[in-house]
Design a protein around this motif. Structure first.
Motif, PDB file in Angstrom:
ATOM      1  N   GLY A  35       0.834  -1.188   0.000  1.00  0.00           N
ATOM      2  CA  GLY A  35       0.000   0.000   0.000  1.00  0.00           C
ATOM      3  C   GLY A  35       0.868   1.237   0.000  1.00  0.00           C
ATOM      4  N   ALA A  36       0.252   2.376   0.193  1.00  0.00           N
ATOM      5  CA  ALA A  36       0.935   3.668   0.081  1.00  0.00           C
ATOM      6  C   ALA A  36       2.129   3.816   1.018  1.00  0.00           C
ATOM      7  CB  ALA A  36      -0.062   4.798   0.323  1.00  0.00           C
ATOM      8  N   GLU A  37       2.113   3.177   2.168  1.00  0.00           N
ATOM      9  CA  GLU A  37       3.194   3.314   3.156  1.00  0.00           C
ATOM     10  C   GLU A  37       4.195   2.165   3.101  1.00  0.00           C
ATOM     11  OE1 GLU A  37       3.378   6.163   4.819  1.00  0.00           O
ATOM     12  OE2 GLU A  37       1.538   6.730   3.778  1.00  0.00           O
ATOM     13  N   SER A  38       4.007   1.247   2.187  1.00  0.00           N
ATOM     14  CA  SER A  38       4.849   0.051   2.115  1.00  0.00           C
ATOM     15  C   SER A  38       6.021   0.238   1.142  1.00  0.00           C
ATOM     16  CB  SER A  38       3.982  -1.128   1.642  1.00  0.00           C
ATOM     17  OG  SER A  38       4.762  -2.285   1.479  1.00  0.00           O
ATOM     18  N   PRO A  39       7.135  -0.445   1.356  1.00  0.00           N
ATOM     19  CA  PRO A  39       8.232  -0.381   0.392  1.00  0.00           C
ATOM     20  C   PRO A  39       7.992  -1.263  -0.835  1.00  0.00           C
ATOM     21  CG  PRO A  39       8.864  -1.753   2.242  1.00  0.00           C
ATOM     22  CD  PRO A  39       7.515  -1.158   2.573  1.00  0.00           C
ATOM     23  N   PHE A  40       6.969  -2.122  -0.777  1.00  0.00           N
ATOM     24  CA  PHE A  40       6.643  -3.013  -1.884  1.00  0.00           C
ATOM     25  C   PHE A  40       5.128  -3.164  -1.936  1.00  0.00           C
ATOM     26  CE2 PHE A  40       6.133  -6.981  -4.184  1.00  0.00           C
ATOM     27  CZ  PHE A  40       7.156  -6.941  -5.129  1.00  0.00           C
ATOM     28  N   THR A  41       4.545  -2.964  -3.105  1.00  0.00           N
ATOM     29  CA  THR A  41       3.097  -3.055  -3.268  1.00  0.00           C
ATOM     30  C   THR A  41       2.773  -3.927  -4.463  1.00  0.00           C
ATOM     31  OG1 THR A  41       2.728  -0.888  -2.280  1.00  0.00           O
ATOM     32  CG2 THR A  41       0.987  -1.715  -3.719  1.00  0.00           C
ATOM     33  N   THR A  42       1.747  -4.748  -4.314  1.00  0.00           N
ATOM     34  CA  THR A  42       1.286  -5.627  -5.379  1.00  0.00           C
ATOM     35  C   THR A  42      -0.153  -5.298  -5.745  1.00  0.00           C
ATOM     36  OG1 THR A  42       2.730  -7.421  -4.665  1.00  0.00           O
ATOM     37  CG2 THR A  42       0.831  -8.039  -5.996  1.00  0.00           C
ATOM     38  N   PHE A  43      -0.399  -5.090  -7.032  1.00  0.00           N
ATOM     39  CA  PHE A  43      -1.747  -4.951  -7.580  1.00  0.00           C
ATOM     40  C   PHE A  43      -2.076  -6.225  -8.334  1.00  0.00           C
ATOM     41  CE2 PHE A  43      -0.192  -0.568  -7.476  1.00  0.00           C
ATOM     42  CZ  PHE A  43      -1.258   0.103  -6.899  1.00  0.00           C
ATOM     43  N   ARG A  44      -3.264  -6.762  -8.129  1.00  0.00           N
ATOM     44  CA  ARG A  44      -3.711  -7.911  -8.925  1.00  0.00           C
ATOM     45  C   ARG A  44      -4.195  -7.368 -10.270  1.00  0.00           C
ATOM     46  NH1 ARG A  44      -4.629 -12.478  -6.662  1.00  0.00           N
ATOM     47  NH2 ARG A  44      -5.266 -11.517  -4.694  1.00  0.00           N
ATOM     48  N   VAL A  45      -3.710  -7.963 -11.358  1.00  0.00           N
ATOM     49  CA  VAL A  45      -4.080  -7.566 -12.721  1.00  0.00           C
ATOM     50  C   VAL A  45      -4.494  -8.841 -13.453  1.00  0.00           C
ATOM     51  CG1 VAL A  45      -3.306  -6.478 -14.857  1.00  0.00           C
ATOM     52  CG2 VAL A  45      -2.398  -5.680 -12.664  1.00  0.00           C
ATOM     53  N   GLY A  46      -5.808  -9.091 -13.508  1.00  0.00           N
ATOM     54  CA  GLY A  46      -6.266 -10.345 -14.117  1.00  0.00           C
ATOM     55  C   GLY A  46      -5.707 -11.516 -13.331  1.00  0.00           C
ATOM     56  N   THR A  47      -4.992 -12.420 -14.013  1.00  0.00           N
ATOM     57  CA  THR A  47      -4.383 -13.557 -13.334  1.00  0.00           C
ATOM     58  C   THR A  47      -2.933 -13.282 -12.932  1.00  0.00           C
ATOM     59  OG1 THR A  47      -3.688 -14.537 -15.435  1.00  0.00           O
ATOM     60  CG2 THR A  47      -5.846 -15.211 -14.564  1.00  0.00           C
ATOM     61  N   GLY A  48      -2.450 -12.076 -13.203  1.00  0.00           N
ATOM     62  CA  GLY A  48      -1.068 -11.713 -12.886  1.00  0.00           C
ATOM     63  C   GLY A  48      -1.012 -10.559 -11.906  1.00  0.00           C
ATOM     64  N   PHE A  49       0.191  -9.977 -11.787  1.00  0.00           N
ATOM     65  CA  PHE A  49       0.407  -8.928 -10.810  1.00  0.00           C
ATOM     66  C   PHE A  49       1.309  -7.832 -11.364  1.00  0.00           C
ATOM     67  CE2 PHE A  49      -0.348 -12.909  -8.685  1.00  0.00           C
ATOM     68  CZ  PHE A  49      -1.336 -12.586  -7.768  1.00  0.00           C
ATOM     69  N   LEU A  50       1.044  -6.601 -10.929  1.00  0.00           N
ATOM     70  CA  LEU A  50       1.930  -5.468 -11.143  1.00  0.00           C
ATOM     71  C   LEU A  50       2.479  -5.115  -9.774  1.00  0.00           C
ATOM     72  CD1 LEU A  50       3.174  -3.094 -12.724  1.00  0.00           C
ATOM     73  CD2 LEU A  50       1.081  -1.809 -12.196  1.00  0.00           C
ATOM     74  N   ASN A  51       3.794  -5.177  -9.642  1.00  0.00           N
ATOM     75  CA  ASN A  51       4.448  -4.848  -8.374  1.00  0.00           C
ATOM     76  C   ASN A  51       5.159  -3.508  -8.491  1.00  0.00           C
ATOM     77  OD1 ASN A  51       3.838  -7.439  -7.259  1.00  0.00           O
ATOM     78  ND2 ASN A  51       5.575  -8.286  -8.368  1.00  0.00           N
ATOM     79  N   LEU A  52       5.133  -2.755  -7.400  1.00  0.00           N
ATOM     80  CA  LEU A  52       5.893  -1.518  -7.286  1.00  0.00           C
ATOM     81  C   LEU A  52       6.896  -1.700  -6.162  1.00  0.00           C
ATOM     82  CD1 LEU A  52       2.959   1.069  -7.331  1.00  0.00           C
ATOM     83  CD2 LEU A  52       4.336   0.305  -9.269  1.00  0.00           C
ATOM     84  N   ILE A  53       8.131  -1.295  -6.404  1.00  0.00           N
ATOM     85  CA  ILE A  53       9.156  -1.377  -5.362  1.00  0.00           C
ATOM     86  C   ILE A  53       9.740   0.014  -5.153  1.00  0.00           C
ATOM     87  CG2 ILE A  53      10.990  -2.052  -6.978  1.00  0.00           C
ATOM     88  CD1 ILE A  53      12.069  -3.841  -4.634  1.00  0.00           C
ATOM     89  N   ALA A  54       9.770   0.440  -3.894  1.00  0.00           N
ATOM     90  CA  ALA A  54      10.333   1.752  -3.563  1.00  0.00           C
ATOM     91  C   ALA A  54      11.845   1.705  -3.756  1.00  0.00           C
ATOM     92  CB  ALA A  54       9.984   2.123  -2.128  1.00  0.00           C
ATOM     93  N   THR A  55      12.352   2.711  -4.435  1.00  0.00           N
ATOM     94  CA  THR A  55      13.768   2.782  -4.780  1.00  0.00           C
ATOM     95  C   THR A  55      14.295   4.162  -4.393  1.00  0.00           C
ATOM     96  OG1 THR A  55      13.296   1.338  -6.653  1.00  0.00           O
ATOM     97  CG2 THR A  55      15.388   2.473  -6.687  1.00  0.00           C
ATOM     98  N   PRO A  56      15.488   4.232  -3.822  1.00  0.00           N
ATOM     99  CA  PRO A  56      16.048   5.541  -3.448  1.00  0.00           C
ATOM    100  C   PRO A  56      16.165   6.478  -4.659  1.00  0.00           C
ATOM    101  CG  PRO A  56      17.388   3.759  -2.551  1.00  0.00           C
ATOM    102  CD  PRO A  56      16.394   3.136  -3.494  1.00  0.00           C
ATOM    103  N   THR A  57      16.074   7.768  -4.396  1.00  0.00           N
ATOM    104  CA  THR A  57      16.095   8.748  -5.497  1.00  0.00           C
ATOM    105  C   THR A  57      17.424   8.810  -6.226  1.00  0.00           C
ATOM    106  OG1 THR A  57      16.609  10.509  -3.926  1.00  0.00           O
ATOM    107  CG2 THR A  57      14.288  10.198  -4.504  1.00  0.00           C
ATOM    108  N   ASP A  58      18.497   8.272  -5.633  1.00  0.00           N
ATOM    109  CA  ASP A  58      19.774   8.266  -6.357  1.00  0.00           C
ATOM    110  C   ASP A  58      19.812   7.182  -7.434  1.00  0.00           C
ATOM    111  OD1 ASP A  58      19.928   6.164  -4.469  1.00  0.00           O
ATOM    112  OD2 ASP A  58      22.115   6.310  -4.385  1.00  0.00           O
ATOM    113  N   LYS A  59      18.853   6.271  -7.419  1.00  0.00           N
ATOM    114  CA  LYS A  59      18.744   5.250  -8.458  1.00  0.00           C
ATOM    115  C   LYS A  59      17.873   5.811  -9.581  1.00  0.00           C
ATOM    116  CE  LYS A  59      20.849   2.057  -6.124  1.00  0.00           C
ATOM    117  NZ  LYS A  59      22.194   1.681  -6.420  1.00  0.00           N
ATOM    118  N   GLN A  60      18.431   5.964 -10.749  1.00  0.00           N
ATOM    119  CA  GLN A  60      17.704   6.532 -11.891  1.00  0.00           C
ATOM    120  C   GLN A  60      17.577   5.491 -12.996  1.00  0.00           C
ATOM    121  OE1 GLN A  60      16.317   9.714 -11.903  1.00  0.00           O
ATOM    122  NE2 GLN A  60      16.905   9.602  -9.747  1.00  0.00           N
ATOM    123  N   TRP A  61      16.589   5.647 -13.829  1.00  0.00           N
ATOM    124  CA  TRP A  61      16.392   4.769 -14.967  1.00  0.00           C
ATOM    125  C   TRP A  61      15.948   5.612 -16.140  1.00  0.00           C
ATOM    126  CZ3 TRP A  61      13.955   4.169 -10.253  1.00  0.00           C
ATOM    127  CH2 TRP A  61      12.681   4.719 -10.135  1.00  0.00           C
TER     128      TRP A  61
END
Length: 120
Positions: A35-61
């Protein structure tokens, strides 16, 4: 051996609360973990998942690809995105490869596509 499906995709965010708010505004409502306060969040998308992982701001992509979500109504998701104040980079259109779609970039720069196969 056959690869059968993608179980999940994990993308990074510098601000989990902002990312969760963004995805929930688009209709990603089923959050089995995190959820919003977690370092890792999972959304169910159909039969799969979209995960978000909190990353420090010095890590860029930089641009890495695009996640394509099949949805029931492309135009309804587009309207939901506009109503939430988001600025899709394209408007819904029918593509020559047989899908109706539009693109939207999330707050961390990840490109998303919302699509629906066209009936033949």
């Amino acid at each position: 051996m056959t690869i059968e499906s993608i179980s999940a995709i994990t993308i990074a965010t510098h601000d989990m609360a902002r990312a969760v708010t963004f995805y929930r505004a688009l209709g990603f409502d089923d959050i089995p973990y995190g959820g919003a306060e977690s370092p890792f969040t999972t959304f169910r998308v159909g039969t799969g998942f979209l995960n978000l992982i909190a990353t420090p701001t010095d890590k860029q992509w930089s641009w890495w690809g695009r996640i394509i979500f099949h949805v029931g109504d492309v135009d309804a998701v587009y309207a939901k995105a506009l109503a939430a104040g988001f600025s899709p980079s394209t408007t819904p259109r029918d593509a020559e490869w047989g899908e109706r779609y539009f693109h939207l970039t999330d707050p961390d720069g990840h490109e998303l596509s919302f699509a629906r196969p066209l009936r033949r």
